[in-house]
Design an enzyme around this catalytic site. Structure first.
Site, mmCIF file in Angstrom:
data_model
loop_
_atom_site.group_PDB
_atom_site.id
_atom_site.type_symbol
_atom_site.label_atom_id
_atom_site.label_comp_id
_atom_site.label_asym_id
_atom_site.label_seq_id
_atom_site.Cartn_x
_atom_site.Cartn_y
_atom_site.Cartn_z
ATOM 1 N N GLU A 255 8.673 -29.385 -23.956
ATOM 2 C CA GLU A 255 7.738 -28.299 -24.235
ATOM 3 C C GLU A 255 8.465 -26.968 -24.322
ATOM 4 O O GLU A 255 9.507 -26.781 -23.698
ATOM 5 C CB GLU A 255 6.734 -28.194 -23.077
ATOM 6 C CG GLU A 255 5.481 -29.015 -23.260
ATOM 7 C CD GLU A 255 4.443 -28.280 -24.085
ATOM 8 O OE1 GLU A 255 4.819 -27.405 -24.899
ATOM 9 O OE2 GLU A 255 3.257 -28.583 -23.925
ATOM 10 N N ASP A 256 7.884 -26.030 -25.072
ATOM 11 C CA ASP A 256 8.410 -24.669 -25.087
ATOM 12 C C ASP A 256 8.078 -23.938 -23.789
ATOM 13 O O ASP A 256 8.941 -23.358 -23.150
ATOM 14 C CB ASP A 256 7.879 -23.892 -26.306
ATOM 15 C CG ASP A 256 6.357 -23.989 -26.472
ATOM 16 O OD1 ASP A 256 5.694 -24.690 -25.673
ATOM 17 O OD2 ASP A 256 5.834 -23.378 -27.422
ATOM 18 N N ASP B 241 5.630 -18.423 -30.852
ATOM 19 C CA ASP B 241 5.083 -17.626 -31.948
ATOM 20 C C ASP B 241 3.960 -16.688 -31.535
ATOM 21 O O ASP B 241 3.409 -16.788 -30.450
ATOM 22 C CB ASP B 241 4.534 -18.551 -33.028
ATOM 23 C CG ASP B 241 3.214 -19.196 -32.602
ATOM 24 O OD1 ASP B 241 3.143 -19.711 -31.467
ATOM 25 O OD2 ASP B 241 2.252 -19.165 -33.388
ATOM 26 N N ASP C 198 2.230 -22.898 -19.366
ATOM 27 C CA ASP C 198 1.522 -21.679 -18.988
ATOM 28 C C ASP C 198 0.464 -22.032 -17.941
ATOM 29 O O ASP C 198 0.739 -22.043 -16.750
ATOM 30 C CB ASP C 198 0.937 -21.056 -20.254
ATOM 31 C CG ASP C 198 0.329 -19.691 -20.016
ATOM 32 O OD1 ASP C 198 0.426 -19.172 -18.891
ATOM 33 O OD2 ASP C 198 -0.255 -19.119 -20.957
ATOM 34 N N ARG D 268 9.049 -17.649 -34.724
ATOM 35 C CA ARG D 268 9.594 -18.881 -34.135
ATOM 36 C C ARG D 268 11.102 -18.995 -34.357
ATOM 37 O O ARG D 268 11.801 -19.644 -33.586
ATOM 38 C CB ARG D 268 8.926 -20.114 -34.757
ATOM 39 C CG ARG D 268 7.449 -20.266 -34.445
ATOM 40 C CD ARG D 268 6.974 -21.632 -34.886
ATOM 41 N NE ARG D 268 5.528 -21.786 -34.913
ATOM 42 C CZ ARG D 268 4.762 -22.067 -33.871
ATOM 43 N NH1 ARG D 268 5.304 -22.198 -32.678
ATOM 44 N NH2 ARG D 268 3.460 -22.204 -34.007
ATOM 45 N N LYS E 139 4.160 -26.964 -32.362
ATOM 46 C CA LYS E 139 5.385 -26.664 -33.065
ATOM 47 C C LYS E 139 6.377 -25.973 -32.146
ATOM 48 O O LYS E 139 7.586 -25.979 -32.395
ATOM 49 C CB LYS E 139 5.087 -25.725 -34.259
ATOM 50 C CG LYS E 139 4.120 -26.305 -35.249
ATOM 51 C CD LYS E 139 3.731 -25.227 -36.279
ATOM 52 C CE LYS E 139 2.566 -25.739 -37.124
ATOM 53 N NZ LYS E 139 1.985 -24.667 -37.919
HETATM 54 P P1 IMP Z 1 -0.919 -24.277 -21.356
HETATM 55 O O1 IMP Z 1 -1.712 -25.466 -21.790
HETATM 56 O O2 IMP Z 1 -1.792 -23.167 -20.864
HETATM 57 O O3 IMP Z 1 0.166 -24.602 -20.364
HETATM 58 O O4 IMP Z 1 -0.331 -23.659 -22.659
HETATM 59 C C1 IMP Z 1 0.844 -23.996 -23.171
HETATM 60 C C2 IMP Z 1 0.926 -23.556 -24.622
HETATM 61 O O5 IMP Z 1 0.418 -22.223 -24.833
HETATM 62 C C3 IMP Z 1 2.354 -23.511 -24.999
HETATM 63 O O6 IMP Z 1 2.809 -24.761 -25.433
HETATM 64 C C4 IMP Z 1 2.375 -22.453 -26.070
HETATM 65 O O7 IMP Z 1 2.092 -23.042 -27.319
HETATM 66 C C5 IMP Z 1 1.272 -21.513 -25.707
HETATM 67 N N1 IMP Z 1 1.809 -20.317 -24.997
HETATM 68 C C6 IMP Z 1 1.613 -19.978 -23.717
HETATM 69 N N2 IMP Z 1 2.239 -18.819 -23.416
HETATM 70 C C7 IMP Z 1 2.872 -18.424 -24.543
HETATM 71 C C8 IMP Z 1 3.712 -17.289 -24.877
HETATM 72 O O8 IMP Z 1 4.033 -16.386 -24.071
HETATM 73 N N3 IMP Z 1 4.175 -17.238 -26.168
HETATM 74 C C9 IMP Z 1 3.878 -18.190 -27.098
HETATM 75 N N4 IMP Z 1 3.104 -19.258 -26.813
HETATM 76 C C10 IMP Z 1 2.599 -19.377 -25.566
HETATM 77 MG MG MG Z 2 3.528 -25.755 -26.880
#
Ligand code: IMP
Ligand code: MG
Length: 187
Positions: free
Chosen positions: A106-107, A167, A110, A173, A50
């Protein structure tokens, strides 16, 4: 990037890291960049639910081209399984992407686990092209991830952030700004 003057009544929201004015200026720039890069084509924006929903709809309106929208929801298991790369599709795309110019929106990127999973899964469906646009990217992320995020809004330190789609437990959000979230404040 910091606006120290802003205060929020919720004690967990300690400071604004990216203001809504900075966000909207950057979204306009990214939209123009995408419009230039995709001139003459009809990109398909895939918003990752989301967290990416709010960014996706603002970005779509900043791109002066005919664009199409689709959404996908994925969930990655807890951080303990990050290295195993377990990501699950909760909601798949409505339409086929074969031959399409796909931009995944993507938001935040990470660890890069979600990005790598989406890349592998969607490349197998034979799009004409596949790029990533993420509003936020962690600063200290390995360099090889950089090449994979063609359009990145802001680089962010390793702090949890909320707002503008992001979130904690489904909350925050709808905040217009992106805030640092202090986990200790509400416990
Ligand atoms: P990745 O797979 O580790 O790159 O994670 C990405 C997902 O983790 C993002 O799409 C977010 O949903 C969540 N995420 C990572 N860091 C944050 C944060 O600081 N706040 C909120 N969601 C986060
Ligand atoms: Mg995400």
């Amino acid at each position: 990037m910091t606006d120290q003057s802003a205060l929020h009544p919720d004690p967990a929201l300690s400071e604004i890291l990216v203001s809504h004015a900075e966000i909207s200026a950057r979204v306009q720039q990214l939209g123009q960049e995408i419009a230039n890069d995709y001139a003459g084509r009809i990109p398909l924006l895939i918003g990752v639910l989301k967290g990416g929903a709010i960014f996706t709809t603002d970005l779509a309106r900043a791109i002066d081209l005919p664009v199409e929208l689709d959404f996908m929801a994925v969930s990655s298991y807890g951080s303990s399984t990050r290295t195993s790369g377990v990501v699950r599709i909760i909601k798949d795309l409505d339409d086929d992407i074969e031959g399409r110019d796909v931009i995944i929106v993507e938001d935040i990127v990470d660890s890069g686990l979600t990005l790598r999973y989406l890349r592998k899964t969607l490349l197998a469906r034979n799009p004409a092209s596949l790029e990533f646009c993420s509003l936020l990217v962690r600063e200290e992320q390995q360099a090889d991830l950089d090449g994979l995020v063609k359009y990145a809004g802001f680089r962010l330190p390793q702090v949890w952030v909320v707002g503008y789609g992001l979130d904690v437990g489904q909350r925050y959000r709808n905040l217009r700004d992106i805030w640092a979230y202090d986990r200790s404040a509400n416990s």
